[in-house]
Design a protein around this motif. Structure first.
Motif: not given
Length: 166
Positions: A55-71
């Motif tokens: 559903n997404l082709s691009e995501i933006k995150v901050q350098a060094g940030a904690t990211v949680v991806i749910e698929l």
């Protein structure tokens, strides 16, 4: 051999069917609907479908940030024909490196992650229809564009995108 022929025919049919769809795309850029997250983590929900699309082709995150991806695999086709995972690479790569990684991964069941690679930053396991999984990781500290993809055989050509680290 019969299984290979059946899988090849099934994949060809799926590609032909999806290629006949409209020119529009339902892909968007995150921020997306939040997944469950821990503290200050950036949470993003992905879905994968029977048309071999996230559903997404691009995501933006901050350098060094904690990211949680749910698929979540929202498809209905059997897992043997249409499983999905989510793999993000740990550095920007050339198209040749991307294809080499994806090809090696697609030939390494049941995980479909290349066995001899150091390119994986984080990944979600292969999911059949109706299944979900989550991964939490730290975004790279170096800004740039990092590829993500599904490594199920034949999917990487369509099921891919960019994680933009700012």
């Amino acid at each position: 051999m019969k299984h290979f022929v059946f899988t090849s025919l099934l994949l060809t049919s799926v590609l032909a069917f999806t290629g006949c769809g409209g020119g529009g795309s339902s892909e968007t850029t995150a921020p997306a609907e939040p997944a469950q997250k821990t503290s200050s983590a950036k949470a993003i929900k992905f879905t994968g479908n029977d048309q071999m699309r996230y559903n997404l082709s691009e995501i933006k995150v901050q350098a060094g940030a904690t990211v949680v991806i749910e698929l979540t695999n929202i498809g209905k086709m059997p897992a043997a024909a249409m499983s999905h995972n989510w793999v993000v690479l740990n550095r920007p790569v050339s198209n040749e490196e991307f294809v080499a990684f994806a090809t090696a991964s697609s030939q390494n069941p049941p995980t479909y992650i290349a066995a001899d690679t150091d390119l994986v930053l984080a990944h979600i396991k292969m999911l059949g229809p109706g299944e979900s999984d989550t991964v939490e990781f730290t975004a790279p500290s170096t800004p740039g564009e990092y590829e993500f993809l599904c490594t199920f055989p034949g999917h990487y050509a369509i099921m891919r995108g960019k994680m933009i680290v700012e």
